[in-house]
Design a protein around this motif. Structure first.
Motif, short mmCIF file in Angstrom:
data_model
loop_
_atom_site.label_atom_id
_atom_site.label_comp_id
_atom_site.label_asym_id
_atom_site.label_seq_id
_atom_site.Cartn_x
_atom_site.Cartn_y
_atom_site.Cartn_z
N ARG A 23 0.83 -1.21 0.00
CA ARG A 23 0.00 0.00 0.00
C ARG A 23 0.86 1.26 0.00
NH1 ARG A 23 -2.53 -1.18 4.23
NH2 ARG A 23 -1.52 0.22 5.66
N LEU A 24 1.93 1.27 0.80
CA LEU A 24 2.74 2.48 0.98
C LEU A 24 4.01 2.50 0.14
CD1 LEU A 24 2.33 2.73 4.82
CD2 LEU A 24 1.23 4.17 3.12
N GLY A 25 4.47 1.33 -0.29
CA GLY A 25 5.68 1.26 -1.10
C GLY A 25 6.88 1.87 -0.39
N THR A 26 7.62 2.66 -1.13
CA THR A 26 8.84 3.25 -0.59
C THR A 26 8.55 4.29 0.50
OG1 THR A 26 8.89 4.90 -2.34
CG2 THR A 26 10.13 2.88 -2.71
N ASP A 27 7.31 4.64 0.68
CA ASP A 27 6.92 5.61 1.71
C ASP A 27 6.69 4.94 3.07
OD1 ASP A 27 6.38 8.31 2.42
OD2 ASP A 27 4.22 7.91 2.30
N ARG A 33 7.50 7.09 10.57
CA ARG A 33 8.09 8.25 11.25
C ARG A 33 7.09 9.36 11.51
NH1 ARG A 33 13.51 8.53 7.63
NH2 ARG A 33 14.64 6.89 8.73
N ASP A 34 6.20 9.61 10.56
CA ASP A 34 5.29 10.74 10.73
C ASP A 34 3.93 10.34 11.30
OD1 ASP A 34 3.73 9.81 8.58
OD2 ASP A 34 4.66 11.18 7.14
N GLY A 35 3.80 9.07 11.72
CA GLY A 35 2.60 8.66 12.45
C GLY A 35 1.46 8.13 11.60
N ARG A 36 1.64 8.03 10.29
CA ARG A 36 0.57 7.47 9.45
C ARG A 36 0.49 5.96 9.59
NH1 ARG A 36 1.96 8.34 4.02
NH2 ARG A 36 4.03 8.97 4.69
N LEU A 37 1.56 5.35 10.07
CA LEU A 37 1.60 3.91 10.28
C LEU A 37 2.16 3.65 11.67
CD1 LEU A 37 1.40 0.99 9.22
CD2 LEU A 37 3.75 1.23 8.42
N VAL A 42 -1.34 -1.68 14.63
CA VAL A 42 -1.56 -2.81 13.72
C VAL A 42 -1.52 -4.12 14.49
CG1 VAL A 42 -0.66 -4.04 11.70
CG2 VAL A 42 -0.61 -1.53 11.75
N TRP A 43 -0.53 -4.27 15.37
CA TRP A 43 -0.41 -5.48 16.20
C TRP A 43 -1.69 -5.70 17.02
CZ3 TRP A 43 2.74 -9.56 16.65
CH2 TRP A 43 2.66 -10.33 17.81
N ASP A 44 -2.17 -4.64 17.66
CA ASP A 44 -3.38 -4.75 18.47
C ASP A 44 -4.60 -5.09 17.62
OD1 ASP A 44 -1.92 -4.14 20.76
OD2 ASP A 44 -2.49 -2.02 20.75
N ARG A 45 -4.70 -4.48 16.45
CA ARG A 45 -5.83 -4.75 15.56
C ARG A 45 -5.84 -6.22 15.12
NH1 ARG A 45 -5.06 -1.22 11.26
NH2 ARG A 45 -4.11 -2.90 10.07
N VAL A 46 -4.67 -6.76 14.81
CA VAL A 46 -4.58 -8.18 14.44
C VAL A 46 -5.05 -9.04 15.61
CG1 VAL A 46 -3.00 -10.07 13.88
CG2 VAL A 46 -2.77 -7.88 12.71
N GLY A 47 -4.59 -8.71 16.81
CA GLY A 47 -4.96 -9.49 17.99
C GLY A 47 -6.45 -9.46 18.28
N GLN A 48 -7.10 -8.36 17.97
CA GLN A 48 -8.54 -8.25 18.23
C GLN A 48 -9.36 -9.19 17.36
OE1 GLN A 48 -9.34 -4.10 17.67
NE2 GLN A 48 -8.41 -3.52 19.63
#
Length: 56
Positions: A23-27, A33-37, A42-48
C-alpha cells in the motif's frame, strides 16, 4: 504454550506488514516516522480478530 507457529505473529508478519508495504511502497518508513503507520496499533488490531488463546 505450543512450540508451533503463533497465529498472531504469522498474521502480523505475513499479512499485515506486506499489505502495508504494497500500500505504501517506498513511503513505508516515512509513514512510520510521521505517524501514518503505527505498528503497535496494527499489532493490536490483528490481535482483536483472534480468540484469546491465539493472542500474544
Amino acid at each position: 504454550m505450543s512450540d508451533g507457529p503463533r497465529r498472531h505473529h504469522y498474521l502480523f508478519a505475513h499479512r499485515e506488514l506486506p499489505s502495508g508495504l504494497f500500500r505504501l511502497g517506498t513511503d513505508l518508513v516515512n509513514a512510520g516516522r510521521d505517524g501514518r503507520l503505527n505498528l503497535d496499533t496494527v499489532w493490536d488490531r490483528v490481535g482483536q480478530t483472534l480468540p484469546d488463546h491465539e493472542r500474544t
